[in-house]
Design an enzyme around this catalytic site. Structure first.
Site, mmCIF file in Angstrom:
data_model
loop_
_atom_site.group_PDB
_atom_site.id
_atom_site.type_symbol
_atom_site.label_atom_id
_atom_site.label_comp_id
_atom_site.label_asym_id
_atom_site.label_seq_id
_atom_site.Cartn_x
_atom_site.Cartn_y
_atom_site.Cartn_z
ATOM 1 N N SER A 27 -12.525 2.720 2.961
ATOM 2 C CA SER A 27 -12.542 1.732 4.051
ATOM 3 C C SER A 27 -13.145 2.306 5.332
ATOM 4 O O SER A 27 -14.085 1.740 5.902
ATOM 5 C CB SER A 27 -11.113 1.268 4.339
ATOM 6 O OG SER A 27 -10.517 0.774 3.165
ATOM 7 N N CYS B 116 -7.993 1.608 -1.204
ATOM 8 C CA CYS B 116 -7.645 0.206 -0.979
ATOM 9 C C CYS B 116 -8.211 -0.693 -2.072
ATOM 10 O O CYS B 116 -7.503 -1.491 -2.670
ATOM 11 C CB CYS B 116 -8.158 -0.222 0.392
ATOM 12 S SG CYS B 116 -8.000 -1.978 0.675
ATOM 13 N N CYS C 72 -4.334 -1.476 -2.008
ATOM 14 C CA CYS C 72 -4.042 -2.822 -1.493
ATOM 15 C C CYS C 72 -4.540 -3.958 -2.379
ATOM 16 O O CYS C 72 -3.782 -4.876 -2.680
ATOM 17 C CB CYS C 72 -4.689 -3.019 -0.114
ATOM 18 S SG CYS C 72 -4.818 -1.546 0.885
ATOM 19 N N LYS D 126 -3.139 -4.071 -6.053
ATOM 20 C CA LYS D 126 -1.684 -4.269 -5.901
ATOM 21 C C LYS D 126 -1.383 -5.717 -5.524
ATOM 22 O O LYS D 126 -0.465 -6.338 -6.049
ATOM 23 C CB LYS D 126 -1.155 -3.300 -4.837
ATOM 24 C CG LYS D 126 0.327 -3.333 -4.539
ATOM 25 C CD LYS D 126 0.767 -4.386 -3.558
ATOM 26 C CE LYS D 126 -0.006 -4.458 -2.284
ATOM 27 N NZ LYS D 126 0.194 -3.359 -1.370
ATOM 28 N N TYR E 118 6.850 2.066 0.986
ATOM 29 C CA TYR E 118 6.026 0.889 0.687
ATOM 30 C C TYR E 118 5.741 0.752 -0.815
ATOM 31 O O TYR E 118 5.969 -0.293 -1.407
ATOM 32 C CB TYR E 118 4.656 1.038 1.361
ATOM 33 C CG TYR E 118 4.536 0.656 2.799
ATOM 34 C CD1 TYR E 118 3.957 -0.545 3.171
ATOM 35 C CD2 TYR E 118 4.932 1.529 3.803
ATOM 36 C CE1 TYR E 118 3.778 -0.888 4.500
ATOM 37 C CE2 TYR E 118 4.759 1.189 5.139
ATOM 38 C CZ TYR E 118 4.179 -0.019 5.488
ATOM 39 O OH TYR E 118 4.005 -0.351 6.802
ATOM 40 N N GLU F 95 7.308 -2.141 -3.352
ATOM 41 C CA GLU F 95 6.361 -3.160 -3.817
ATOM 42 C C GLU F 95 6.298 -3.157 -5.338
ATOM 43 O O GLU F 95 6.393 -4.202 -5.992
ATOM 44 C CB GLU F 95 4.972 -2.904 -3.215
ATOM 45 C CG GLU F 95 4.925 -3.209 -1.719
ATOM 46 C CD GLU F 95 3.546 -3.046 -1.114
ATOM 47 O OE1 GLU F 95 2.673 -2.386 -1.737
ATOM 48 O OE2 GLU F 95 3.325 -3.566 -0.004
ATOM 49 N N HIS G 133 7.434 -28.613 11.951
ATOM 50 C CA HIS G 133 8.609 -28.943 11.133
ATOM 51 C C HIS G 133 8.195 -29.658 9.869
ATOM 52 O O HIS G 133 7.329 -30.526 9.934
ATOM 53 C CB HIS G 133 9.556 -29.823 11.968
ATOM 54 C CG HIS G 133 10.850 -30.068 11.295
ATOM 55 N ND1 HIS G 133 11.791 -29.076 11.112
ATOM 56 C CD2 HIS G 133 11.361 -31.192 10.725
ATOM 57 C CE1 HIS G 133 12.836 -29.584 10.479
ATOM 58 N NE2 HIS G 133 12.590 -30.861 10.230
ATOM 59 N N GLU H 132 9.072 -21.949 11.983
ATOM 60 C CA GLU H 132 9.477 -22.630 13.224
ATOM 61 C C GLU H 132 10.709 -21.962 13.821
ATOM 62 O O GLU H 132 10.989 -22.080 15.012
ATOM 63 C CB GLU H 132 9.715 -24.122 13.004
ATOM 64 C CG GLU H 132 10.953 -24.452 12.201
ATOM 65 C CD GLU H 132 11.165 -25.950 12.001
ATOM 66 O OE1 GLU H 132 11.117 -26.689 13.009
ATOM 67 O OE2 GLU H 132 11.381 -26.383 10.853
HETATM 68 P P1 NDP Z 1 5.998 6.470 1.995
HETATM 69 O O1 NDP Z 1 5.850 7.654 2.862
HETATM 70 O O2 NDP Z 1 6.030 5.116 2.584
HETATM 71 O O3 NDP Z 1 7.314 6.634 1.108
HETATM 72 C C1 NDP Z 1 7.575 7.795 0.378
HETATM 73 C C2 NDP Z 1 8.966 7.685 -0.193
HETATM 74 O O4 NDP Z 1 9.213 8.797 -1.036
HETATM 75 C C3 NDP Z 1 10.041 7.682 0.878
HETATM 76 O O5 NDP Z 1 11.023 6.747 0.530
HETATM 77 C C4 NDP Z 1 10.584 9.106 0.827
HETATM 78 O O6 NDP Z 1 11.951 9.207 1.154
HETATM 79 C C5 NDP Z 1 10.442 9.428 -0.654
HETATM 80 N N1 NDP Z 1 10.333 10.868 -0.885
HETATM 81 C C6 NDP Z 1 9.517 11.738 -0.246
HETATM 82 N N2 NDP Z 1 9.704 12.983 -0.723
HETATM 83 C C7 NDP Z 1 10.664 12.897 -1.679
HETATM 84 C C8 NDP Z 1 11.311 13.835 -2.490
HETATM 85 N N3 NDP Z 1 11.003 15.141 -2.442
HETATM 86 N N4 NDP Z 1 12.278 13.410 -3.338
HETATM 87 C C9 NDP Z 1 12.605 12.092 -3.380
HETATM 88 N N5 NDP Z 1 12.024 11.152 -2.623
HETATM 89 C C10 NDP Z 1 11.057 11.540 -1.766
HETATM 90 O O7 NDP Z 1 4.835 6.629 0.931
HETATM 91 P P2 NDP Z 1 4.181 5.641 -0.105
HETATM 92 O O8 NDP Z 1 3.627 6.532 -1.140
HETATM 93 O O9 NDP Z 1 5.109 4.556 -0.505
HETATM 94 O O10 NDP Z 1 3.010 4.990 0.736
HETATM 95 C C11 NDP Z 1 2.098 5.807 1.466
HETATM 96 C C12 NDP Z 1 1.539 5.057 2.619
HETATM 97 O O11 NDP Z 1 0.593 4.108 2.157
HETATM 98 C C13 NDP Z 1 2.550 4.206 3.394
HETATM 99 O O12 NDP Z 1 3.248 4.958 4.343
HETATM 100 C C14 NDP Z 1 1.697 3.155 4.004
HETATM 101 O O13 NDP Z 1 1.177 3.629 5.202
HETATM 102 C C15 NDP Z 1 0.606 2.977 2.975
HETATM 103 N N6 NDP Z 1 0.838 1.775 2.162
HETATM 104 C C16 NDP Z 1 0.789 0.561 2.765
HETATM 105 C C17 NDP Z 1 1.019 -0.588 2.055
HETATM 106 C C18 NDP Z 1 0.978 -1.903 2.749
HETATM 107 O O14 NDP Z 1 0.426 -1.979 3.835
HETATM 108 N N7 NDP Z 1 1.558 -2.955 2.181
HETATM 109 C C19 NDP Z 1 1.311 -0.566 0.624
HETATM 110 C C20 NDP Z 1 1.358 0.771 0.085
HETATM 111 C C21 NDP Z 1 1.123 1.883 0.834
HETATM 112 P P3 NDP Z 1 12.449 9.266 2.690
HETATM 113 O O15 NDP Z 1 12.354 7.883 3.208
HETATM 114 O O16 NDP Z 1 13.860 9.732 2.548
HETATM 115 O O17 NDP Z 1 11.582 10.250 3.387
#
Ligand code: NDP
Length: 451
Positions: free
Chosen positions: A15, A43, A48, A51, A177, A181, A434, A439
Site C-alpha cells: 500500500s 492488505c 484486509c 479477510k 485484531y 476477526e 429514523h 440515530e
Molecule cells: P495485535 O498486536 O493486534 O495482537 C496480538 C495479540 O497477540 C495480542 O492479543 C497479544 O496479547 C497477543 N500476544 C502477543 N504475544 C503473545 C505471546 N507471547 N503469547 C500469547 N499471546 C501473545 O496483532 P495482530 O497480529 O492481531 O494484528 C497486527 C496489526 O495489524 C494490528 O495491530 C492492526 O494494526 C493491523 N490489523 C488491522 C486490522 C483492521 O484494521 N481491521 C485487521 C487485522 C490487523 P496482549 O494483548 O496481551 O499483548
C-alpha cells in the site's frame, strides 16, 4: 547526464510503496520499485481485502439465520469453502494485476526481485547495482509467533488464506485484531472455534467498556479461554492437543497463531548504511519519515507506528509530495478511525475513556447498550453499544465508539465530524434518521457518570 539512475527507488509494492511510486511519478520523478512477492502487499494478498471477503461470507450465516424470524425458510443450506477460496483467489489475482498496471501506466520501472540496500544511494537488484537519489523502504511486516514446544505446528494468518479445506475445530491464539476477526469468521463458517487469550478481556488498547462488551458478544459464538497460556502443542494422530499452563488440554485440528506482526527488516542490507532500528526491527524515522541515513525513507508497517493500510497510504503520499513538490504537509495521527471485523463489528475514532483521562481531559461519558430493531424479529441475542467521550471544557467529542453491524461504515462518516471538531451540542442538534441504529449517536442525553 543524471547523477542517479532514478530519483526514487521504492522497496516493496504494498500500500505505502505503490502510493509513493504513483504520486512521485505523477510529479515528474523517475521512479523504480522492487517487489519480490506480490503486488499490493499484505492488505491485498493476505490481509484486509481477502479477510473482508471471508467476513462477508461469514455474515451470510447470520443473515440466513436472522431471516427466519422475518418469514424466510430454506432447506439444505450449506457452505462450500472451495468456492469461496477459488473466487477470492480470482479477485486477488485481479487486484494484483491492477496494482501492477497502475505502476506501468505511471511509467514506474518494476523489478520483480528482492532488492538490498548497498549504500545511501544504491541498491542491488537482479544482480546489478541501481542508484537513486532517494530510497524508500516500504517492505511491511510479517506474522510473528512466540516459540514454545509445538509452536511450529501453528499456522499464521498468511496460511489461512491459502488453506484448501476448513478445519472442523480450530483454536485461535491471541486477542488482537486478527485473532478476534478470524475467530468470528471461522465460527460463522461452521468451524468449532476456540479463542485462547492471555488477558482477561480481548483487544487490549481499546476502550475498556468496549473490550468488556465485545468479549461477552464474541463469547456467544466462540469458546473463550481467557487468562490462558499455552505451554505446548502436541500432534495426536490427525488432531492437535493444546496444553495449557494450568493443566487442561484442548483438542482441535488447527491452531492459528495471531500473536502479532514484526517489521520485515532482515536481509535488506540496512547494516551497510546508517539506518537505525528499534528493538523489534522497526525502522526509526523522523516526522518526515526520514531515517538516520538522510537519503533513505521508510513508511508503513515497517516503521511500526500505526499498522493500518490507509495510514501507510497517507505516509507514502506525504513522502512523495515532500520530495517532489512544495507540499510538506505533516502526517496527522490523531483521530484515525478504525474497525475490527468481528461479529458484531467495532468502529472507533478518537480516544478511549482511559486514554482521555490519562491525557488530562475532564470528560463526560455517554453510553448506550441496546437491542437493535432488526433483532426484535430475528430473535438474535446480539446487542449494540455506543459510547461517546466528551471533553467537558470544549464540549468536543474526543472519542466515539460503536459495536454493531457495519460499525466501520457508520464510524467512517462520523470520523469526519470528529476531525472537524464536532461538539456534543453539534451531535444534539443533528436530526436523526429514523429508524436506524446510528440515530442513537444524536439522541443520547444522559451522562453516564463523572470521571
Ligand atoms: P495485535 O498486536 O493486534 O495482537 C496480538 C495479540 O497477540 C495480542 O492479543 C497479544 O496479547 C497477543 N500476544 C502477543 N504475544 C503473545 C505471546 N507471547 N503469547 C500469547 N499471546 C501473545 O496483532 P495482530 O497480529 O492481531 O494484528 C497486527 C496489526 O495489524 C494490528 O495491530 C492492526 O494494526 C493491523 N490489523 C488491522 C486490522 C483492521 O484494521 N481491521 C485487521 C487485522 C490487523 P496482549 O494483548 O496481551 O499483548
Amino acid at each position: 547526464m543524471e547523477p542517479f539512475d532514478y530519483d526514487l527507488f521504492v522497496i516493496g509494492a504494498g500500500s505505502g510503496g505503490v502510493r509513493a511510486c504513483r504520486i512521485a511519478a505523477s510529479l515528474g520523478a523517475r521512479v523504480a520499485v522492487a517487489e519480490e512477492r506480490y503486488f499490493g502487499g499484505t492488505c491485498v494478498n493476505v490481509g484486509c481485502v481477502p479477510k473482508k471477503l471471508f467476513s462477508y461470507a461469514a455474515h451470510y450465516f447470520d443473515d440466513f439465520e436472522d431471516s427466519k424470524g422475518f418469514g424466510w425458510s430454506f432447506d439444505n443450506l450449506r457452505f462450500d469453502w472451495s468456492v469461496l477460496k477459488a473466487n477470492k483467489d480470482i479477485e486477488i489475482n485481479r487486484l494484483n494485476g491492477i496494482y501492477k498496471s497502475l505502476l506501468d501506466s505511471n511509467k514506474v520501472a518494476i523489478f520483480e526481485a528482492r532488492a538490498r540496500i548497498s549504500g545511501p544511494n544504491e541498491v542491488q537488484v537482479e544482480g546489478k547495482k541501481v542508484t537513486a537519489k532517494h530510497i524508500l523502504v516500504a517492505v511491511g511486516g510479517w506474522p510473528w509467533t512466540p516459540e514454545f514446544p509445538g509452536s511450529e505446528l501453528t499456522v499464521s494468518s498468511n496460511d489461512v488464506f491459502a488453506m484448501d479445506q476448513l478445519p472442523a475445530e480450530i483454536a485461535v491464539m491471541g486477542g488482537g485484531y486478527i485473532a478476534v476477526e478470524f475467530a468470528s469468521i471461522f465460527s460463522r463458517l461452521g468451524c468449532k472455534t476456540s479463542l485462547i487469550y492471555r488477558g482477561d478481556q480481548l483487544l487490549r488498547g481499546f476502550d475498556e467498556d468496549i473490550r468488556k462488551f465485545i468479549t461477552t458478544e464474541i463469547g456467544t459464538h466462540v469458546d473463550l479461554y481467557l487468562e490462558s497460556d499455552i505451554s505446548e502443542i502436541q500432534r495426536k494422530n490427525n488432531k492437535l492437543d493444546v496444553l495449557f499452563k494450568l493443566g487442561s488440554t484442548l483438542s482441535c485440528d488447527m491452531v492459528l497463531a495471531a500473536t502479532g506482526r514484526l517489521p520485515l527488516t532482515d536481509d535488506l542490507g540496512l547494516e551497510t548504511v546508517g539506518v537505525e532500528l528499534a528493538k523489534n526491527g522497526a525502522i526509526k524515522v523522523n516526522e518526515h519519515f526520514q531515517t538516520a541515513e538522510p537519503s533513505i525513507y521508510a513508511v508503513g508497517d515497517v516503521i511500526d507506528r500505526v499498522a493500518l493500510t490507509p495510514v501507510a497510504l497517507a505516509e507514502g503520499q506525504i513522502v512523495a509530495r515532500a520530495l517532489f513538490s512544495d507540499d510538506e504537509k505533516p502526517m496527522d495521527y490523531r483521530n484515525i478511525a478504525t474497525a475490527v471485523f468481528c461479529h458484531p463489528n467495532i468502529g472507533t475514532v478518537g480516544l478511549s475513556e482511559q486514554a482521555a483521562v490519562e491525557a488530562g481531559f475532564e470528560i463526560d461519558v455517554y453510553e448506550s447498550v441496546f437491542r437493535p430493531l432488526k433483532h426484535t424479529l430475528s430473535g438474535r441475542d446480539e446487542k449494540s453499544m455506543i459510547k461517546l467521550i466528551v471533553d467537558r471544557e470544549s464540549d468536543r467529542v474526543i472519542g466515539l465508539h460503536l459495536v454493531a453491524a457495519d460499525a466501520g461504515e457508520i464510524v467512517q462518516g462520523l470520523s469526519v465530524a470528529i476531525n472537524c471538531g464536532a461538539t456534543k451540542a453539534d451531535f444534539d442538534r443533528t436530526i436523526g434518521i429514523h429508524p436506524t441504529l446510528a440515530e442513537e449517536f444524536v439522541t443520547m442525553r444522559t451522562k453516564r457518570g463523572i470521571s
